[in-house]
Motif scaffolding. Structure first.
Motif, PDB file in Angstrom:
ATOM      1  N   LEU A 184      26.137  27.103  44.178  1.00  0.00           N
ATOM      2  CA  LEU A 184      27.359  27.858  44.000  1.00  0.00           C
ATOM      3  C   LEU A 184      28.047  28.080  45.343  1.00  0.00           C
ATOM      4  CD1 LEU A 184      26.176  30.571  41.461  1.00  0.00           C
ATOM      5  CD2 LEU A 184      27.527  28.536  41.000  1.00  0.00           C
ATOM      6  N   PRO A 185      29.365  28.094  45.339  1.00  0.00           N
ATOM      7  CA  PRO A 185      30.071  28.355  46.595  1.00  0.00           C
ATOM      8  C   PRO A 185      29.793  29.776  47.075  1.00  0.00           C
ATOM      9  CG  PRO A 185      31.598  28.339  44.742  1.00  0.00           C
ATOM     10  CD  PRO A 185      30.256  27.937  44.213  1.00  0.00           C
ATOM     11  N   ASP A 186      29.948  29.978  48.376  1.00  0.00           N
ATOM     12  CA  ASP A 186      29.708  31.294  48.965  1.00  0.00           C
ATOM     13  C   ASP A 186      30.926  32.186  48.727  1.00  0.00           C
ATOM     14  OD1 ASP A 186      28.588  33.394  50.339  1.00  0.00           O
ATOM     15  OD2 ASP A 186      29.146  32.619  52.307  1.00  0.00           O
ATOM     16  N   THR A 187      31.021  32.719  47.526  1.00  0.00           N
ATOM     17  CA  THR A 187      32.117  33.623  47.196  1.00  0.00           C
ATOM     18  C   THR A 187      31.569  35.024  47.020  1.00  0.00           C
ATOM     19  OG1 THR A 187      31.915  33.182  44.834  1.00  0.00           O
ATOM     20  CG2 THR A 187      33.461  31.813  46.068  1.00  0.00           C
ATOM     21  N   TRP A 188      32.375  35.990  47.377  1.00  0.00           N
ATOM     22  CA  TRP A 188      31.991  37.388  47.240  1.00  0.00           C
ATOM     23  C   TRP A 188      33.254  38.233  47.289  1.00  0.00           C
ATOM     24  CZ3 TRP A 188      33.760  39.376  51.768  1.00  0.00           C
ATOM     25  CH2 TRP A 188      33.704  38.567  52.902  1.00  0.00           C
ATOM     26  N   VAL A 189      33.117  39.482  46.837  1.00  0.00           N
ATOM     27  CA  VAL A 189      34.242  40.413  46.815  1.00  0.00           C
ATOM     28  C   VAL A 189      33.744  41.790  47.226  1.00  0.00           C
ATOM     29  CG1 VAL A 189      35.977  41.569  45.382  1.00  0.00           C
ATOM     30  CG2 VAL A 189      35.400  39.177  44.949  1.00  0.00           C
ATOM     31  N   TYR A 190      34.503  42.438  48.106  1.00  0.00           N
ATOM     32  CA  TYR A 190      34.267  43.838  48.438  1.00  0.00           C
ATOM     33  C   TYR A 190      35.560  44.587  48.141  1.00  0.00           C
ATOM     34  CZ  TYR A 190      30.061  42.595  51.028  1.00  0.00           C
ATOM     35  OH  TYR A 190      28.820  42.139  51.382  1.00  0.00           O
ATOM     36  N   ALA A 191      35.445  45.730  47.504  1.00  0.00           N
ATOM     37  CA  ALA A 191      36.611  46.571  47.233  1.00  0.00           C
ATOM     38  C   ALA A 191      36.313  47.970  47.743  1.00  0.00           C
ATOM     39  CB  ALA A 191      36.913  46.597  45.740  1.00  0.00           C
ATOM     40  N   LEU A 192      37.292  48.553  48.378  1.00  0.00           N
ATOM     41  CA  LEU A 192      37.119  49.858  48.987  1.00  0.00           C
ATOM     42  C   LEU A 192      38.316  50.725  48.666  1.00  0.00           C
ATOM     43  CD1 LEU A 192      35.539  51.663  51.047  1.00  0.00           C
ATOM     44  CD2 LEU A 192      36.897  50.553  52.836  1.00  0.00           C
ATOM     45  N   ARG A 193      38.073  51.886  48.122  1.00  0.00           N
ATOM     46  CA  ARG A 193      39.131  52.866  47.850  1.00  0.00           C
ATOM     47  C   ARG A 193      39.226  53.785  49.063  1.00  0.00           C
ATOM     48  NH1 ARG A 193      42.888  53.899  43.761  1.00  0.00           N
ATOM     49  NH2 ARG A 193      43.072  56.118  43.518  1.00  0.00           N
ATOM     50  N   LEU A 194      40.426  53.956  49.574  1.00  0.00           N
ATOM     51  CA  LEU A 194      40.636  54.743  50.789  1.00  0.00           C
ATOM     52  C   LEU A 194      41.514  55.957  50.482  1.00  0.00           C
ATOM     53  CD1 LEU A 194      41.419  51.643  52.950  1.00  0.00           C
ATOM     54  CD2 LEU A 194      39.435  53.125  53.272  1.00  0.00           C
ATOM     55  N   PRO A 195      41.074  57.147  50.849  1.00  0.00           N
ATOM     56  CA  PRO A 195      41.907  58.323  50.629  1.00  0.00           C
ATOM     57  C   PRO A 195      43.068  58.339  51.620  1.00  0.00           C
ATOM     58  CG  PRO A 195      39.985  58.940  51.884  1.00  0.00           C
ATOM     59  CD  PRO A 195      39.811  57.484  51.505  1.00  0.00           C
ATOM     60  N   ALA A 201      44.911  54.388  49.124  1.00  0.00           N
ATOM     61  CA  ALA A 201      45.112  52.947  49.253  1.00  0.00           C
ATOM     62  C   ALA A 201      43.813  52.261  48.843  1.00  0.00           C
ATOM     63  CB  ALA A 201      45.481  52.579  50.694  1.00  0.00           C
ATOM     64  N   SER A 202      43.884  50.969  48.652  1.00  0.00           N
ATOM     65  CA  SER A 202      42.690  50.187  48.339  1.00  0.00           C
ATOM     66  C   SER A 202      42.688  48.934  49.194  1.00  0.00           C
ATOM     67  CB  SER A 202      42.659  49.783  46.867  1.00  0.00           C
ATOM     68  OG  SER A 202      42.511  50.898  46.049  1.00  0.00           O
ATOM     69  N   LEU A 203      41.506  48.552  49.640  1.00  0.00           N
ATOM     70  CA  LEU A 203      41.303  47.337  50.420  1.00  0.00           C
ATOM     71  C   LEU A 203      40.378  46.440  49.627  1.00  0.00           C
ATOM     72  CD1 LEU A 203      41.373  45.718  53.175  1.00  0.00           C
ATOM     73  CD2 LEU A 203      39.309  47.015  53.762  1.00  0.00           C
ATOM     74  N   ARG A 204      40.721  45.160  49.542  1.00  0.00           N
ATOM     75  CA  ARG A 204      39.875  44.212  48.817  1.00  0.00           C
ATOM     76  C   ARG A 204      39.722  42.951  49.658  1.00  0.00           C
ATOM     77  NH1 ARG A 204      38.708  43.636  43.197  1.00  0.00           N
ATOM     78  NH2 ARG A 204      38.191  41.484  42.688  1.00  0.00           N
ATOM     79  N   LEU A 205      38.486  42.562  49.894  1.00  0.00           N
ATOM     80  CA  LEU A 205      38.157  41.333  50.615  1.00  0.00           C
ATOM     81  C   LEU A 205      37.590  40.354  49.604  1.00  0.00           C
ATOM     82  CD1 LEU A 205      36.153  42.949  53.556  1.00  0.00           C
ATOM     83  CD2 LEU A 205      38.590  42.407  53.519  1.00  0.00           C
ATOM     84  N   THR A 206      38.145  39.156  49.545  1.00  0.00           N
ATOM     85  CA  THR A 206      37.683  38.155  48.588  1.00  0.00           C
ATOM     86  C   THR A 206      37.435  36.841  49.315  1.00  0.00           C
ATOM     87  OG1 THR A 206      39.041  39.182  46.860  1.00  0.00           O
ATOM     88  CG2 THR A 206      38.210  36.963  46.433  1.00  0.00           C
ATOM     89  N   ALA A 207      36.186  36.409  49.373  1.00  0.00           N
ATOM     90  CA  ALA A 207      35.847  35.114  49.953  1.00  0.00           C
ATOM     91  C   ALA A 207      36.069  34.057  48.881  1.00  0.00           C
ATOM     92  CB  ALA A 207      34.398  35.100  50.425  1.00  0.00           C
ATOM     93  N   LEU A 208      36.932  33.113  49.168  1.00  0.00           N
ATOM     94  CA  LEU A 208      37.258  32.056  48.219  1.00  0.00           C
ATOM     95  C   LEU A 208      36.348  30.861  48.449  1.00  0.00           C
ATOM     96  CD1 LEU A 208      41.124  32.444  48.535  1.00  0.00           C
ATOM     97  CD2 LEU A 208      39.618  33.423  46.786  1.00  0.00           C
ATOM     98  N   ALA A 209      36.199  30.022  47.455  1.00  0.00           N
ATOM     99  CA  ALA A 209      35.235  28.929  47.489  1.00  0.00           C
ATOM    100  C   ALA A 209      35.497  27.917  48.595  1.00  0.00           C
ATOM    101  CB  ALA A 209      35.203  28.223  46.135  1.00  0.00           C
ATOM    102  N   ASP A 210      36.727  27.792  49.051  1.00  0.00           N
ATOM    103  CA  ASP A 210      37.040  26.789  50.061  1.00  0.00           C
ATOM    104  C   ASP A 210      36.944  27.319  51.489  1.00  0.00           C
ATOM    105  OD1 ASP A 210      39.227  28.435  50.117  1.00  0.00           O
ATOM    106  OD2 ASP A 210      40.702  26.872  49.694  1.00  0.00           O
TER     107      ASP A 210
END
Length: 162
Positions: free
Chosen positions: A6-17, A65-74
């Motif tokens: 599987l490709p190295d994909t991952w997601v982090y989501a952070l809610r920021l006050p 606010a919200s921050l989201r990091l998404t590693a895509l397959a490529d």
């Protein structure tokens, strides 16, 4: 039988006050995630640009606010920052997207979105109103600004139509 990797994909989501320390928390989160996933090649750019967008969310809104990091397959990394203000700024807004005004050399601020133009491979925005994302992001209002880094650069950064 063959093994599928599987490709190295991952997601982090952070809610920021709505807090002046939110940008620092975003930088620490970016640093930890990218370091743990072996991505020092994009760390500085992502840390800087995510911090700029989170700072703008704090300065120009009264809500979280919200921050989201998404590693895509490529190998690209997409970073999204949501806030509750509906205005989409240049270079994310309507054409001419590539026009972020220069600020005077002695100005204390106003350079963050220009940095997106310089360091991101591509960027875009989604204005949010009541609709499919309603309920996911505080009543479905505001905007989501995003940028990508780590892709093949063709010598220039470019906006992408949302």
């Amino acid at each position: 039988m063959s093994t599928v990797s599987l490709p190295d994909t991952w997601v982090y989501a952070l809610r920021l006050p709505h807090d002046p320390r939110a940008a620092r928390v975003a930088r620490m989160t970016v640093r930890t995630a990218l370091t743990s996933h072996g991505r020092p090649d994009i760390l500085d750019a992502v840390e800087l640009l995510a911090s700029e967008l989170v700072t703008n969310a704090y300065l120009h809104t009264r809500g979280p606010a919200s921050l989201r990091l998404t590693a895509l397959a490529d190998g690209r990394l997409r970073v999204g920052v949501w806030d509750s203000h509906p205005r989409v700024p240049a270079p994310f807004g309507r054409p001419p997207r590539d026009r972020v005004p220069l600020v005077p050399a002695d100005a204390e601020g106003g350079r963050g979105l220009r940095l997106v133009q310089e360091y991101a491979d591509c960027w875009g925005a989604w204005p949010l109103r009541d609709g499919p994302l309603d309920g996911l992001l505080d009543r479905g209002v505001g905007k989501l600004l995003w940028f990508e880094v780590g892709g093949r650069r063709n010598g220039t950064s470019r906006p992408v139509a949302a």
